[in-house]
Scaffold this motif. Structure first.
Motif, mmCIF file in Angstrom:
data_model
loop_
_atom_site.group_PDB
_atom_site.id
_atom_site.type_symbol
_atom_site.label_atom_id
_atom_site.label_comp_id
_atom_site.label_asym_id
_atom_site.label_seq_id
_atom_site.Cartn_x
_atom_site.Cartn_y
_atom_site.Cartn_z
ATOM 1 N N THR A 40 0.722 -1.450 -0.241
ATOM 2 C CA THR A 40 0.056 -0.028 -0.101
ATOM 3 C C THR A 40 0.819 1.193 -0.084
ATOM 4 O O THR A 40 0.440 2.082 -0.832
ATOM 5 C CB THR A 40 -0.984 0.098 1.393
ATOM 6 O OG1 THR A 40 -1.702 -1.128 1.446
ATOM 7 C CG2 THR A 40 -1.862 1.374 1.041
ATOM 8 N N ALA A 43 2.505 1.588 -3.462
ATOM 9 C CA ALA A 43 1.390 1.835 -4.498
ATOM 10 C C ALA A 43 1.070 3.299 -4.304
ATOM 11 O O ALA A 43 0.792 4.025 -5.332
ATOM 12 C CB ALA A 43 0.385 0.929 -4.156
ATOM 13 N N SER A 44 0.687 3.606 -3.013
ATOM 14 C CA SER A 44 0.439 5.221 -2.900
ATOM 15 C C SER A 44 1.474 6.198 -3.312
ATOM 16 O O SER A 44 1.285 7.119 -3.787
ATOM 17 C CB SER A 44 -0.116 5.433 -1.339
ATOM 18 O OG SER A 44 1.155 5.181 -0.676
ATOM 19 N N ALA A 46 3.518 5.615 -5.854
ATOM 20 C CA ALA A 46 3.424 5.508 -7.248
ATOM 21 C C ALA A 46 2.437 6.161 -7.743
ATOM 22 O O ALA A 46 2.384 6.968 -8.824
ATOM 23 C CB ALA A 46 3.411 4.007 -7.765
ATOM 24 N N ILE A 47 1.236 5.889 -7.379
ATOM 25 C CA ILE A 47 -0.042 6.650 -7.813
ATOM 26 C C ILE A 47 0.001 8.322 -7.479
ATOM 27 O O ILE A 47 -0.122 8.881 -8.504
ATOM 28 C CB ILE A 47 -1.246 6.029 -6.983
ATOM 29 C CG1 ILE A 47 -1.629 4.670 -7.679
ATOM 30 C CG2 ILE A 47 -2.548 7.009 -7.400
ATOM 31 C CD1 ILE A 47 -2.460 3.767 -6.845
ATOM 32 N N PHE A 48 0.245 8.548 -6.127
ATOM 33 C CA PHE A 48 0.211 10.168 -5.961
ATOM 34 C C PHE A 48 1.581 10.884 -6.527
ATOM 35 O O PHE A 48 1.454 12.046 -6.930
ATOM 36 C CB PHE A 48 -0.065 10.320 -4.587
ATOM 37 C CG PHE A 48 -1.337 9.882 -4.226
ATOM 38 C CD1 PHE A 48 -2.414 10.731 -4.494
ATOM 39 C CD2 PHE A 48 -1.538 8.829 -3.778
ATOM 40 C CE1 PHE A 48 -3.660 10.533 -3.911
ATOM 41 C CE2 PHE A 48 -3.077 8.365 -3.291
ATOM 42 C CZ PHE A 48 -3.940 9.215 -3.429
ATOM 43 N N SER A 50 2.819 9.981 -9.331
ATOM 44 C CA SER A 50 2.475 9.977 -10.880
ATOM 45 C C SER A 50 1.535 11.394 -11.042
ATOM 46 O O SER A 50 1.709 12.329 -12.025
ATOM 47 C CB SER A 50 1.973 8.999 -11.339
ATOM 48 O OG SER A 50 2.862 7.636 -11.220
ATOM 49 N N LEU A 51 0.618 11.347 -10.121
ATOM 50 C CA LEU A 51 -0.420 12.451 -10.055
ATOM 51 C C LEU A 51 0.454 13.801 -10.257
ATOM 52 O O LEU A 51 0.082 14.738 -10.664
ATOM 53 C CB LEU A 51 -1.467 12.476 -9.196
ATOM 54 C CG LEU A 51 -2.469 11.398 -9.232
ATOM 55 C CD1 LEU A 51 -3.468 11.187 -8.289
ATOM 56 C CD2 LEU A 51 -3.689 11.852 -10.501
ATOM 57 N N VAL A 80 -2.603 17.080 -3.564
ATOM 58 C CA VAL A 80 -1.976 15.784 -3.772
ATOM 59 C C VAL A 80 -1.464 15.077 -2.587
ATOM 60 O O VAL A 80 -1.841 13.911 -2.380
ATOM 61 C CB VAL A 80 -1.015 15.783 -5.014
ATOM 62 C CG1 VAL A 80 -0.422 14.486 -5.343
ATOM 63 C CG2 VAL A 80 -1.958 16.055 -6.339
ATOM 64 N N SER A 83 -4.193 14.190 -0.056
ATOM 65 C CA SER A 83 -4.962 13.166 -0.625
ATOM 66 C C SER A 83 -4.143 11.888 -0.271
ATOM 67 O O SER A 83 -4.596 10.874 -0.064
ATOM 68 C CB SER A 83 -5.181 13.379 -2.049
ATOM 69 O OG SER A 83 -6.264 14.743 -2.081
ATOM 70 N N GLY A 84 -2.723 11.882 -0.988
ATOM 71 C CA GLY A 84 -2.075 10.639 -0.608
ATOM 72 C C GLY A 84 -1.908 10.145 0.795
ATOM 73 O O GLY A 84 -1.924 9.017 1.255
#
Length: 107
Positions: A40, A43-44, A46-48, A50-51, A80, A83-84
């Motif tokens: 987790t 992944a967070s 990587a996702i945030f 990238s955002l 961002v 949110s992450g």
């Protein structure tokens, strides 16, 4: 050392620091819970991440001036990051049955 290698090294050092600091809490979790929290976390990032990267690049193309663009980028980066943190905390809370995130002492 390029920027991406430096960021990865800092994240690894931070993960090691947190694991030693809260090792008693991590010992209370099962192996699957520890793996779930680690996945987790990664992944967070990587996702945030990238955002953040693509969003800032997109906003820099849209901004009419450097000052307005800077303010918009700072506000975007703030939302961002918040949110992450909220997303990671919510998922880690579910995975760890309430043990994570570790509460701070308000002394």
């Amino acid at each position: 050392m390029d920027r991406m290698t430096f960021i990865i090294a800092v994240l690894l050092v931070y993960m090691i620091y947190i694991s030693f600091k809260h090792r008693e809490t991590f010992r209370k979790l099962s192996l699957l819970q520890n793996i779930g929290v680690l996945i987790t976390f990664l992944a967070s990032i990587a996702i945030f991440g990238s955002l953040f990267y693509f969003g800032v690049n997109y906003l820099s193309d849209l901004s009419p001036g450097w000052f307005v663009g800077l303010v918009v980028k700072i506000v975007y980066a703030f939302f961002v990051m918040i949110s992450g943190v909220i997303a990671f905390s919510a998922v880690a809370y579910k995975i760890s049955d309430g043990l994570l995130p570790v509460k701070r002492n308000q002394e």
